[in-house]
Design a protein around this motif. Structure first.
Motif, short mmCIF file in Angstrom:
data_model
loop_
_atom_site.label_atom_id
_atom_site.label_comp_id
_atom_site.label_asym_id
_atom_site.label_seq_id
_atom_site.Cartn_x
_atom_site.Cartn_y
_atom_site.Cartn_z
N ALA A 51 3.04 -6.17 8.73
CA ALA A 51 3.29 -4.83 9.23
C ALA A 51 4.76 -4.66 9.60
O ALA A 51 5.38 -3.64 9.27
N GLU A 52 5.32 -5.64 10.27
CA GLU A 52 6.74 -5.57 10.66
C GLU A 52 7.65 -5.49 9.45
O GLU A 52 8.60 -4.71 9.42
N ALA A 53 7.34 -6.29 8.43
CA ALA A 53 8.16 -6.28 7.22
C ALA A 53 8.08 -4.93 6.52
O ALA A 53 9.08 -4.43 5.99
N SER A 54 6.90 -4.32 6.53
CA SER A 54 6.72 -3.01 5.89
C SER A 54 7.45 -1.93 6.66
O SER A 54 8.09 -1.04 6.07
N LEU A 55 7.38 -1.97 7.99
CA LEU A 55 8.06 -0.97 8.80
C LEU A 55 9.57 -1.02 8.61
O LEU A 55 10.24 0.02 8.61
N LYS A 56 10.11 -2.22 8.44
CA LYS A 56 11.55 -2.35 8.23
C LYS A 56 11.99 -1.65 6.94
O LYS A 56 13.13 -1.23 6.81
N LYS A 57 11.05 -1.52 6.01
CA LYS A 57 11.34 -0.84 4.74
C LYS A 57 10.97 0.64 4.78
O LYS A 57 11.04 1.34 3.77
N GLY A 58 10.53 1.11 5.95
CA GLY A 58 10.18 2.52 6.09
C GLY A 58 8.83 2.88 5.51
O GLY A 58 8.57 4.06 5.22
N ILE A 59 7.95 1.90 5.31
CA ILE A 59 6.63 2.14 4.72
C ILE A 59 5.65 2.58 5.81
O ILE A 59 5.58 1.96 6.87
N ALA A 60 4.91 3.65 5.57
CA ALA A 60 3.93 4.15 6.53
C ALA A 60 2.79 3.14 6.70
O ALA A 60 2.40 2.47 5.73
N LEU A 61 2.28 3.06 7.92
CA LEU A 61 1.27 2.04 8.24
C LEU A 61 0.10 2.63 9.00
O LEU A 61 0.27 3.58 9.77
N GLU A 62 -1.05 2.03 8.80
CA GLU A 62 -2.19 2.21 9.69
C GLU A 62 -2.51 0.84 10.28
O GLU A 62 -2.75 -0.10 9.53
N MET A 63 -2.49 0.76 11.60
CA MET A 63 -2.74 -0.52 12.26
C MET A 63 -4.09 -0.45 12.96
O MET A 63 -4.32 0.40 13.82
#
Length: 353
Positions: A51-63
């Motif tokens: 999740a952290e790696a995806s957020l750094k790339k600006g990717i939307a997430l559902e946690m």
């Protein structure tokens, strides 16, 4: 974690046992990584890093948080990439299996086998006790509902649903699509008490409708009617179940139309605090005036009684967490961090490819 991310639960310990909605949450996710293994902590740790790696790339997430310990994760979805990660113990569907036990020293775990089995048995017994306490609370709550049901004008309540649907959907053209309906929990009973993610889930919406009412005044029925109208028009819907009685609904979100409507009463009581917020008061519109005053003593006693069982369930969940922390200490001592890193690198490389 900040950014384009929403938080929710997909499973909760309720008055009707552990209630799971994981399959619904992942229903349209194309690639699902199922993290299998004996240590929930290792699986959560991997998902947090992904999740952290995806957020750094600006990717939307559902946690997707774990209700028995909301600081840990049961799942992560990257909706824009159509990819998800989930604890394999939670998800019954198919996916790409990842064995996280490769990071564990099985010989060391074998030494603690009896202790592990004992802790797991105690945890299951405590969960059953929590469910029983919540169930007793719900039974008492049914008596509270009966007071208000007997004072309801259902014609007025039905008309309120018609009026709201007219407001939401009058003049709105059907999409021609088959709606995707996802079922979730916005809150849960946790060792930290009852918590919710309403503010996060409704942050980007133009309109928020706060339903005020009492037990048994038809809040869930109203929400189901609104969801049915949106589904008939082909709009995707998020249906949030009650963490106490999961067969009831607490919130409907229609993001394409920019609105949500939710049960804004204890234990998730909110009040309008931004432009576009509006109260829908069922008690005022459809309940016999002065019902609260006329039945004050009975209402007070029933509220006190059912809440005592809810609080007792929370205390039991705190004991579950203490036991589970002890279990995870055993797994942590047997975890090879370099192998966890290798698993993370393997999955990350696949995503980047």
């Amino acid at each position: 974690m900040k950014g384009n991310v929403i938080h929710y639960f997909a499973g909760d310990h309720t008055a009707k046992g552990f209630f799971t909605l994981y399959d619904s949450c992942f229903q349209d996710t194309g690639l699902i990584y199922k993290l299998n293994g004996t240590s929930p902590c290792v699986k959560s740790r991997l998902m947090k890093r992904l999740a952290e790696a995806s957020l750094k790339k600006g990717i939307a997430l559902e946690m997707i948080h774990r209700s028995s310990d909301p600081e840990e994760l049961d799942g992560v979805i990257l909706p824009g990439l159509n990819i998800g990660f989930v604890d394999g113990d939670c998800f019954m569907g198919s996916g790409k299996d990842i064995d996280t036990d490769v990071a564990l020293d099985k010989d060391l775990l074998a030494i603690h086998e009896d202790e592990i089995l004992g802790l797991k048995e105690k945890i299951e017994n405590e969960f059953s006790s929590a469910h029983a306490s919540f169930a007793t609370g719900l039974h008492i709550h049914d008596g509270l509902e009966e007071i208000y049901i007997n004072q309801m004008d259902f014609t007025k309540a039905n008309q309120l649903a018609v009026d709201l649907n007219d407001r939401f959907f009058d003049g709105v053209a059907a999409t021609g699509r088959t709606a995707i309906v996802k079922h979730r929990f916005f809150g849960a009973s946790t060792p930290h008490g009852v918590i919710d993610y309403i503010d996060n889930l409704t942050e980007g919406l133009d309109k928020r409708y706060f339903i005020k009412g009492r037990a048994g005044t038809g809040k869930s029925t109203l929400l189901k009617k609104i969801a049915a109208a949106a589904e008939e028009l082909g709009f995707d819907i998020e249906m949030y179940h009650c963490g106490f009685d999961p067969e009831s609904m607490d919130m409907v979100v229609v993001r394409e139309l920019g609105f949500c409507i939710f049960d804004s009463t204890d234990p998730h009581e909110y009040f309008p605090d931004r432009e576009g917020d509006e109260i829908v008061d069922i008690y005022e519109k459809a309940v016999t005036p002065r019902t609260d005053e006329n039945y004050a003593t009975a209402i007070m006693e029933l509220n006190r009684s059912y809440k005592s069982y809810m609080k007792n369930g929370i205390v039991i969940l705190q004991e579950v967490k203490r036991l589970h922390d002890g279990l995870e200490q055993i797994y942590a001592a047997a975890t090879d961090d370099s192998k966890v890193d290798a698993l993370f690198d393997q999955i990350k490389a696949e995503l980047e490819a």
